[in-house]
Design a protein around this motif. Structure first.
Motif, PDB file in Angstrom:
ATOM      1  N   TRP A 138       5.444  -7.263  11.503  1.00 18.39           N
ATOM      2  CA  TRP A 138       6.100  -5.978  11.654  1.00 18.39           C
ATOM      3  C   TRP A 138       7.513  -6.204  12.165  1.00 18.39           C
ATOM      4  O   TRP A 138       7.789  -6.179  13.362  1.00 18.39           O
ATOM      5  CB  TRP A 138       5.285  -5.084  12.577  1.00 18.39           C
TER       6      TRP A 138
ATOM      7  N   SER B 293       2.511  -3.442   5.679  1.00 18.04           N
ATOM      8  CA  SER B 293       2.840  -4.754   6.253  1.00 18.04           C
ATOM      9  C   SER B 293       1.601  -5.625   6.405  1.00 18.04           C
ATOM     10  O   SER B 293       1.659  -6.851   6.216  1.00 18.04           O
ATOM     11  CB  SER B 293       3.511  -4.574   7.620  1.00 18.04           C
TER      12      SER B 293
ATOM     13  N   LYS C 150      -0.434  -5.518   2.398  1.00 15.94           N
ATOM     14  CA  LYS C 150       0.463  -5.887   1.292  1.00 15.94           C
ATOM     15  C   LYS C 150      -0.150  -5.451  -0.039  1.00 15.94           C
ATOM     16  O   LYS C 150      -0.564  -4.322  -0.160  1.00 15.94           O
ATOM     17  CB  LYS C 150       0.784  -7.370   1.337  1.00 15.94           C
TER      18      LYS C 150
END
Length: 277
Positions: A12, A165, A168
């Protein structure tokens, strides 16, 4: 048999900076949003002026002073008319300003970008003043409506950020926004729907209604993000600015909300009883 692969560790990037930027922006907007009326209109003028400045810098390689003055002045006058509940003069102001912006830019070619860019920024700015109205207080319909929209858009963006994140996976539209994934969209949709249901409980209507009202907000917030991403790609720029660390420019942060405000205003004109508060 090989053990099932685990998702890669989430990265992140700029999480702390993004969080602080978002908190600061909310802190700046909360009191004016609560008071409504002229206080809110003035804040929208300031933020809208910044949005307009970012657009001119993004779309015009060699802007003149008039390239900034014309759209910002037109925006301010239009917002004042909306605050005074004079929608006719506000519309005339917007149309005339767009025409003048096109004429001013035509000396350097690309006049259409100036006219469309002015409308892209000005229309949601005027409509967000109209939706808020002049009635002050935390229980006013305008405050609750905009608070609902802002919370849902923020929840969708936050859920998409963390979910995308972490998981994906396939991208939604690589040519428009390479970082947007389907996993992020689903994560954002789930998180924003939960917040919509909670808002329903808090505001006195059913959680099912809250979740249903949140659904189109989520979808159009993504469309708004894609629209700005497509415009930036067409203009060959990465970010609209660098005002908000971790986000880019103010236009990069508010693109989703701008689209949602426009669609909400249109929906309420077609279906006045849509907002149940």
């Amino acid at each position: 048999m090989n053990a099932p692969s685990k998702p890669k560790k989430a990265t992140w990037k700029n999480l702390g900076v993004r969080f602080v930027s978002a908190v600061v922006l909310v802190a700046i907007c909360f009191a004016p949003l609560m008071f409504g009326g002229l206080v809110w209109a003035v804040l929208v003028m300031l933020l809208g002026g910044r949005l307009m400045w970012e657009w001119v810098r993004m779309a015009d390689a060699a802007p003149s002073n008039l390239a900034f003055i014309v759209p910002i002045a037109g925006l301010i006058v239009g917002i004042l008319y909306v605050y005074m509940q004079s929608c006719g003069p506000a519309i005339i102001t917007v149309v005339l300003t767009a025409a003048v912006a096109v004429a001013e830019r035509s000396r350097r070619s690309g006049g259409l970008w100036s006219g469309l860019g002015f409308l892209y920024v000005a229309v949601p700015c005027l409509l967000i003043v109209l939706l808020r109205g002049n009635e002050p207080g935390l229980t006013s319909s305008g405050f609750l409506l905009l608070a609902f929209l802002i919370v849902i858009v923020g929840a969708a963006d936050t859920g998409a950020y963390f979910g995308g994140s972490y998981f994906k996976g396939p991208r939604m539209a690589p040519k428009l926004s390479p970082k947007k994934t389907w996993s992020g969209f689903v994560s954002g949709f789930i998180m924003a729907s939960i917040f919509g249901a909670l808002a329903g409980l808090i505001l006195g209507f059913s959680p099912q209604t809250g979740a249903l009202l949140a659904a189109p907000v989520i979808i159009f917030s993504v469309i708004g993000d894609f629209l700005e991403s497509g415009l930036k790609r067409r203009l060959q720029v990465k970010d609209a600015g660098n005002l908000l660390p971790g986000h880019g420019g103010l236009l990069d942060r508010l693109d989703s909300l701008m689209m949602v405000v426009v669609v909400t205003a249109i929906a309420l004109q077609v279906w006045p009883g849509l907002w149940p508060v």
